[in-house]
Design a protein around this motif. Structure first.
Motif, short mmCIF file in Angstrom:
data_model
loop_
_atom_site.label_atom_id
_atom_site.label_comp_id
_atom_site.label_asym_id
_atom_site.label_seq_id
_atom_site.Cartn_x
_atom_site.Cartn_y
_atom_site.Cartn_z
N THR A 53 0.84 -1.21 0.00
CA THR A 53 0.00 0.00 0.00
C THR A 53 0.87 1.25 0.00
O THR A 53 0.62 2.20 -0.77
N LEU A 54 1.89 1.25 0.83
CA LEU A 54 2.80 2.40 0.88
C LEU A 54 3.48 2.63 -0.47
O LEU A 54 3.63 3.78 -0.91
N LEU A 55 3.88 1.54 -1.11
CA LEU A 55 4.55 1.66 -2.41
C LEU A 55 3.67 2.33 -3.44
O LEU A 55 4.13 3.14 -4.24
N VAL A 56 2.39 2.01 -3.44
CA VAL A 56 1.47 2.60 -4.42
C VAL A 56 1.12 4.04 -4.03
O VAL A 56 0.97 4.90 -4.91
N ILE A 57 1.02 4.31 -2.74
CA ILE A 57 0.67 5.66 -2.28
C ILE A 57 1.73 6.68 -2.69
O ILE A 57 1.40 7.81 -3.04
N TYR A 58 3.00 6.29 -2.65
CA TYR A 58 4.07 7.26 -2.93
C TYR A 58 3.94 7.91 -4.31
O TYR A 58 3.92 9.13 -4.42
N PRO A 59 3.84 7.13 -5.40
CA PRO A 59 3.69 7.80 -6.70
C PRO A 59 2.35 8.52 -6.85
O PRO A 59 2.26 9.51 -7.57
N LEU A 60 1.31 8.04 -6.16
CA LEU A 60 0.03 8.76 -6.22
C LEU A 60 0.13 10.11 -5.53
O LEU A 60 -0.44 11.10 -5.99
N PHE A 61 0.87 10.17 -4.43
CA PHE A 61 1.12 11.45 -3.77
C PHE A 61 1.92 12.36 -4.71
O PHE A 61 1.66 13.56 -4.79
N ASP A 62 2.87 11.76 -5.43
CA ASP A 62 3.66 12.53 -6.39
C ASP A 62 2.75 13.12 -7.47
O ASP A 62 2.93 14.27 -7.88
N VAL A 63 1.77 12.34 -7.92
CA VAL A 63 0.80 12.85 -8.91
C VAL A 63 0.04 14.04 -8.34
O VAL A 63 -0.09 15.08 -8.99
N ALA A 64 -0.45 13.89 -7.12
CA ALA A 64 -1.22 14.98 -6.50
C ALA A 64 -0.36 16.25 -6.37
O ALA A 64 -0.84 17.36 -6.67
N CYS A 65 0.88 16.08 -5.97
CA CYS A 65 1.78 17.25 -5.84
C CYS A 65 2.04 17.88 -7.21
O CYS A 65 2.08 19.11 -7.32
N ALA A 66 2.22 17.05 -8.23
CA ALA A 66 2.46 17.59 -9.57
C ALA A 66 1.24 18.34 -10.09
O ALA A 66 1.38 19.36 -10.76
N TYR A 84 3.60 17.68 -16.51
CA TYR A 84 2.65 16.75 -17.12
C TYR A 84 3.30 15.39 -17.36
O TYR A 84 2.68 14.34 -17.16
N ALA A 85 4.55 15.40 -17.77
CA ALA A 85 5.28 14.14 -17.96
C ALA A 85 5.40 13.41 -16.63
O ALA A 85 5.23 12.18 -16.56
N ASN A 86 5.66 14.16 -15.56
CA ASN A 86 5.76 13.56 -14.23
C ASN A 86 4.44 12.94 -13.80
O ASN A 86 4.42 11.85 -13.22
N ILE A 87 3.34 13.61 -14.08
CA ILE A 87 2.02 13.06 -13.74
C ILE A 87 1.80 11.74 -14.46
O ILE A 87 1.36 10.75 -13.85
N ALA A 88 2.12 11.69 -15.74
CA ALA A 88 1.94 10.46 -16.51
C ALA A 88 2.85 9.35 -15.98
O ALA A 88 2.40 8.21 -15.78
N LEU A 89 4.12 9.67 -15.75
CA LEU A 89 5.07 8.66 -15.25
C LEU A 89 4.64 8.11 -13.89
O LEU A 89 4.69 6.90 -13.65
N SER A 90 4.24 8.99 -13.00
CA SER A 90 3.87 8.55 -11.65
C SER A 90 2.58 7.75 -11.66
O SER A 90 2.44 6.79 -10.89
N THR A 91 1.65 8.10 -12.52
CA THR A 91 0.41 7.33 -12.64
C THR A 91 0.70 5.93 -13.16
O THR A 91 0.20 4.93 -12.62
#
Length: 192
Positions: A53-66, A84-91
């Motif tokens: 769960t933590l592993l998945v939350i980290y990139p999702l938090f990155d998406v929210a910040c981006a 925008y590239a960061n949002i796509a990569l993190s998703t």
């Protein structure tokens, strides 16, 4: 004699506003990274429900910040393509981590490593584009280090002692870079 204070020039006001928003975001990212790293470190010995769960939350938090960063950057006419590239990569990474969690730690390290490499390159580019705001050298360094760390995660995935604890250290170090950048942005704001 005119005693009124002139309004700041639109470009300066825009840059100052963007710096303040970015500084707040960097402090938030630091706090999140510290808490996340501590939680992951306590569960890093195995890939269980908490660590997955933590592993998945980290990139999702990155998406929210981006997303927050894009809104601020757009309002202040800053660079947004990299965000925008960061949002796509993190998703994509979040989806990849959901899938790889069922395959074990080596698969997770490969997905995380690929993300660290690509997101690090994006962070480096965005930091270079934001140099004029001040406080971006830590972000540039962090992006470069992230690409190297990503390669080491992929290499570690092929070893017998693959562990998630290295990801906790990576996140903590990234958080420290966000803190340094936030502090430098504050100093840059005081000098303008």
């Amino acid at each position: 004699m005119d005693t009124s204070v002139a309004a700041p020039a639109p470009a300066l006001a825009s840059t100052a506003s963007a710096s303040v928003a970015l500084r707040r975001l960097y402090f938030l990212r630091f706090a999140f990274a510290v808490v996340w790293a501590a939680l992951l470190f306590t569960s890093a010995h195995a890939l269980g429900a908490l660590s997955a769960t933590l592993l998945v939350i980290y990139p999702l938090f990155d998406v929210a910040c981006a997303v927050v960063d894009v809104r601020s950057a757009k309002a202040n006419r800053g660079p947004v393509r990299g965000l925008y590239a960061n949002i796509a990569l993190s998703t994509l990474t979040a989806a990849g981590l959901v899938a790889s969690s069922a395959s074990g730690i080596p698969a997770v390290l490969r997905v995380w490593g690929a993300w660290a490499i690509t997101a690090g390159l994006v962070q480096l580019i965005v930091g270079v584009l934001r140099r004029s705001m001040g406080g971006q050298w830590p972000m540039i360094a962090s992006g470069a280090i992230s690409t190297l760390a990503g390669a080491s995660f992929i290499a570690q995935a092929g070893k017998d002692n693959a562990s998630l604890s290295t990801l906790a250290g990576y996140a903590f170090l990234g958080g420290v870079f966000f803190l340094i950048s936030a502090l430098r942005l504050g100093r840059a704001n005081k000098t303008t």
